[in-house]
Design a protein around this motif. Structure first.
Motif, PDB file in Angstrom:
ATOM      1  N   PRO A 196       0.810  -1.229   0.000  1.00 21.37           N
ATOM      2  CA  PRO A 196       0.000   0.000   0.000  1.00 21.37           C
ATOM      3  C   PRO A 196       0.837   1.269   0.000  1.00 21.37           C
ATOM      4  CG  PRO A 196      -0.120  -1.104   2.142  1.00 21.37           C
ATOM      5  CD  PRO A 196       0.548  -2.051   1.209  1.00 21.37           C
ATOM      6  N   ILE A 197       2.028   1.211   0.590  1.00 18.52           N
ATOM      7  CA  ILE A 197       2.904   2.393   0.599  1.00 18.52           C
ATOM      8  C   ILE A 197       3.347   2.726  -0.824  1.00 18.52           C
ATOM      9  CG2 ILE A 197       5.173   3.245   1.330  1.00 18.52           C
ATOM     10  CD1 ILE A 197       4.784   1.656   3.930  1.00 18.52           C
ATOM     11  N   ILE A 198       3.799   1.704  -1.554  1.00 17.92           N
ATOM     12  CA  ILE A 198       4.270   1.940  -2.919  1.00 17.92           C
ATOM     13  C   ILE A 198       3.099   2.275  -3.838  1.00 17.92           C
ATOM     14  CG2 ILE A 198       5.369   0.842  -4.915  1.00 17.92           C
ATOM     15  CD1 ILE A 198       7.143  -0.685  -2.934  1.00 17.92           C
ATOM     16  N   ARG A 199       1.956   1.623  -3.646  1.00 15.82           N
ATOM     17  CA  ARG A 199       0.784   1.917  -4.489  1.00 15.82           C
ATOM     18  C   ARG A 199       0.353   3.374  -4.327  1.00 15.82           C
ATOM     19  NH1 ARG A 199      -2.560  -1.956  -2.857  1.00 15.82           N
ATOM     20  NH2 ARG A 199      -3.548  -0.638  -1.271  1.00 15.82           N
ATOM     21  N   ALA A 200       0.317   3.860  -3.088  1.00 19.57           N
ATOM     22  CA  ALA A 200      -0.073   5.257  -2.864  1.00 19.57           C
ATOM     23  C   ALA A 200       0.958   6.213  -3.460  1.00 19.57           C
ATOM     24  CB  ALA A 200      -0.235   5.513  -1.368  1.00 19.57           C
ATOM     25  N   ALA A 201       2.241   5.865  -3.358  1.00 23.22           N
ATOM     26  CA  ALA A 201       3.298   6.722  -3.915  1.00 23.22           C
ATOM     27  C   ALA A 201       3.232   6.749  -5.441  1.00 23.22           C
ATOM     28  CB  ALA A 201       4.665   6.236  -3.447  1.00 23.22           C
ATOM     29  N   VAL A 202       2.909   5.612  -6.057  1.00 18.81           N
ATOM     30  CA  VAL A 202       2.744   5.576  -7.516  1.00 18.81           C
ATOM     31  C   VAL A 202       1.622   6.524  -7.932  1.00 18.81           C
ATOM     32  CG1 VAL A 202       1.983   4.134  -9.458  1.00 18.81           C
ATOM     33  CG2 VAL A 202       3.697   3.262  -7.851  1.00 18.81           C
ATOM     34  N   ALA A 203       0.491   6.468  -7.215  1.00 21.45           N
ATOM     35  CA  ALA A 203      -0.640   7.342  -7.546  1.00 21.45           C
ATOM     36  C   ALA A 203      -0.247   8.813  -7.449  1.00 21.45           C
ATOM     37  CB  ALA A 203      -1.810   7.036  -6.615  1.00 21.45           C
ATOM     38  N   ARG A 204       0.521   9.157  -6.440  1.00 26.48           N
ATOM     39  CA  ARG A 204       0.951  10.547  -6.285  1.00 26.48           C
ATOM     40  C   ARG A 204       1.959  10.942  -7.365  1.00 26.48           C
ATOM     41  NH1 ARG A 204       3.327  11.337  -0.615  1.00 26.48           N
ATOM     42  NH2 ARG A 204       3.458  13.504  -1.354  1.00 26.48           N
ATOM     43  N   ALA A 205       2.876  10.030  -7.693  1.00 24.11           N
ATOM     44  CA  ALA A 205       3.868  10.331  -8.729  1.00 24.11           C
ATOM     45  C   ALA A 205       3.212  10.518 -10.086  1.00 24.11           C
ATOM     46  CB  ALA A 205       4.907   9.215  -8.788  1.00 24.11           C
ATOM     47  N   LEU A 206       2.130   9.795 -10.359  1.00 22.29           N
ATOM     48  CA  LEU A 206       1.451   9.899 -11.652  1.00 22.29           C
ATOM     49  C   LEU A 206       0.795  11.258 -11.859  1.00 22.29           C
ATOM     50  CD1 LEU A 206      -0.184   6.364 -11.974  1.00 22.29           C
ATOM     51  CD2 LEU A 206       1.716   7.274 -13.318  1.00 22.29           C
ATOM     52  N   VAL A 207       0.570  12.014 -10.804  1.00 17.59           N
ATOM     53  CA  VAL A 207       0.069  13.383 -10.969  1.00 17.59           C
ATOM     54  C   VAL A 207       1.099  14.212 -11.724  1.00 17.59           C
ATOM     55  CG1 VAL A 207      -0.642  15.479  -9.763  1.00 17.59           C
ATOM     56  CG2 VAL A 207      -1.360  13.233  -8.899  1.00 17.59           C
ATOM     57  N   HIS A 208       2.376  13.996 -11.424  1.00 15.57           N
ATOM     58  CA  HIS A 208       3.458  14.721 -12.100  1.00 15.57           C
ATOM     59  C   HIS A 208       3.810  14.061 -13.437  1.00 15.57           C
ATOM     60  CE1 HIS A 208       4.118  16.941  -8.338  1.00 15.57           C
ATOM     61  NE2 HIS A 208       4.025  15.773  -7.709  1.00 15.57           N
TER      62      HIS A 208
END
Length: 468
Positions: free
Chosen positions: A65-77
């Motif tokens: 879940p940590i990496i999944r949430a970080a991927v979602a945030r990175a995809l904004v950029h």
């Protein structure tokens, strides 16, 4: 699903794959790739894999879940990664920035990291389970551009596998994106390096006017069956530490010994030994394709910091099999050096022009061999909160769907703690035996040059035969 590769056997249990969309609003637009990005030779998915040890100070936190949430945030950029490829006129690829997201799978495996052995390196057992190819996701058009799988291990460590559609990024671009994911996973508010699209920097001129021969794209008929059948292949990896590299250099002419880079030495050495191993007819032309980056000031291409597209060329060295086999290894290295020197801003523009002019051809694979250096890409520094990986880099020993055509140079620490480079190799069984013999000759130091001392110096032939 159970998977076995003697002597290791383990089971991977996967949850249903989900789509991870950007964590916030993103633009809806059509973004054209560069004419370096969308050539035929990059229209495939390439996997990388990261092995992480358990870390006590993470308190048993679940990496998925940590990496999944970080991927979602990175995809904004990096929102183009959340889109889908479309093909326009002239086979031109563009990203439809739909925000649909990337594939993400959670899994568990009943295996410990130490079961993989002291020296993690390709080929990895059960790779197809650690980097599962979600059915229907491997096409070029209309498919997710990234796939993630986090596999928790019985020891508390985990494996992160990532599959990228290569037209979107090269190794450095992928590491830049994963670095952003890693920073966000560790709690950063935003990535340190912000992404730069600017694919127009590497578009063809109008009208296109290639200025180089570009023999890497020659149309060569496979009249003698040199494309090797997949079911006849043997996969091995070879380690080059300080002693091995010094031994190889001891066989070189004095000028080459002093001026050649490690990449040039290894590439020339691998090319010669591979040619001897395959035993082609003496008059057959052999090609050594080098991956040469256009980033940095030397090329003059003006690639800005943050650019995450493909920014490299495939310059090629060409020689007959007879000349490669008959001449010292310095001959092959000099040809590699000459090919590398061709790459500059004009060469990159010429490649882009050729792509448009000739319908985006694939690089030549008949009697060709390609080497890609990822020692400086940065896979080994990606920290998602669990420290640096025990191994980070390419998941396989080659690229694309054609067996035996390519190798990576991967940074590596062997079981003795020695830093060096590991090179996965894929050859037919009998050719692999001959390749080992040829490599063993070069790893025995020439009598006039002393190699760095090492305790309990091993027999080089026996060392290679053990498939480091």
């Amino acid at each position: 699903m159970a998977c076995s590769t003697a002597p290791l056997r383990f089971t991977v249990r996967r949850k249903p794959t989900v789509l991870v969309a950007p964590a916030g609003p993103t633009p809806r637009e059509l973004k054209r790739l560069s004419d370096i990005d969308d050539q035929e030779g990059l229209r495939f998915h390439i996997p990388v894999i990261q092995f992480y040890r358990r870390r006590a100070d993470m308190g048993g936190r679940d990496p998925a879940p940590i990496i999944r949430a970080a991927v979602a945030r990175a995809l904004v950029h990096y929102y183009p990664f959340a889109g889908r490829l479309r093909e326009l006129e002239g086979r031109k690829l563009a990203v439809d920035c739909t925000g649909e997201g990337v594939l993400f799978t959670e899994a568990d495996a009943d295996v410990r990291l130490d079961h993989f052995g002291d020296a993690l390196q390709p080929p990895f057992p059960c790779l197809e389970e650690l980097a599962f190819d979600v059915p229907g996701s491997s096409d070029v058009l209309g498919m997710p551009l990234l796939l993630f799988q986090v596999t928790r291990l019985a020891c508390g460590g985990f494996v992160l596998a990532v599959r990228l559609h290569h037209t979107m990024s090269d190794a450095q671009g992928l590491v830049q994106f994963l670095g952003a994911v890693a920073e966000l996973a560790r709690g950063a508010a935003a990535p340190t390096v912000m992404p730069v699209w600017e694919r127009e920097l590497l578009l063809a001129r109008d009208p296109p006017r290639p200025g180089f021969a570009h023999r890497e794209y020659d149309e060569v008929p496979d009249t003698k069956g040199t494309i090797i059948p997949l079911d006849d292949m043997v996969h091995r990896s070879f380690f080059f530490g300080a002693r091995e590299l010094a031994a190889v250099r001891s066989h070189l002419a004095a000028g080459v010994r002093k001026s050649a880079t490690t990449f040039e030495v290894l590439t020339g050495c691998l090319w010669k030994c591979r040619t001897v191993a395959l035993a082609p007819d003496a008059d057959e032309e052999m090609r050594m394709i080098c991956i040469v980056s256009a980033r940095g000031d030397k090329s003059g291409a003006g690639i800005p910091e943050g650019y995450y597209g493909n920014a490299f060329a495939f310059p090629v060295a060409v020689a007959t099999a007879g000349d490669l086999c008959a001449n010292p290894v310095s001959y092959a290295i000099e040809l590699v050096k000459k090919a590398k020197r061709e790459v500059n801003v004009e060469y990159m523009r010429s490649v882009a022009d050729l792509m448009v002019q000739r319908g985006r051809p694939h690089f030549t694979v008949v009697r060709a061999y390609l080497v890609s250096d990822v020692t400086k890409a940065g896979f080994g520094h990606l920290d998602f909160g669990w420290g640096k990986p025990a191994y980070g880099g390419p998941a396989k020993g080659g690229v694309g769907a054609i067996p035996g055509v390519a190798s990576f140079l991967i940074p590596f620490k062997n079981a003795k703690g020695e830093d060096g480079i590991v090179v996965p190799m894929c050859l037919p069984g009998l050719a692999m035996d001959r390749f080992v013999e040829e490599m063993a000759k070069l790893m025995r130091p020439a009598v006039d040059v002393a190699a760095p001392p090492r305790q309990q110096q091993p027999d080089m032939y026996a060392m290679i035969k053990s498939a480091l």
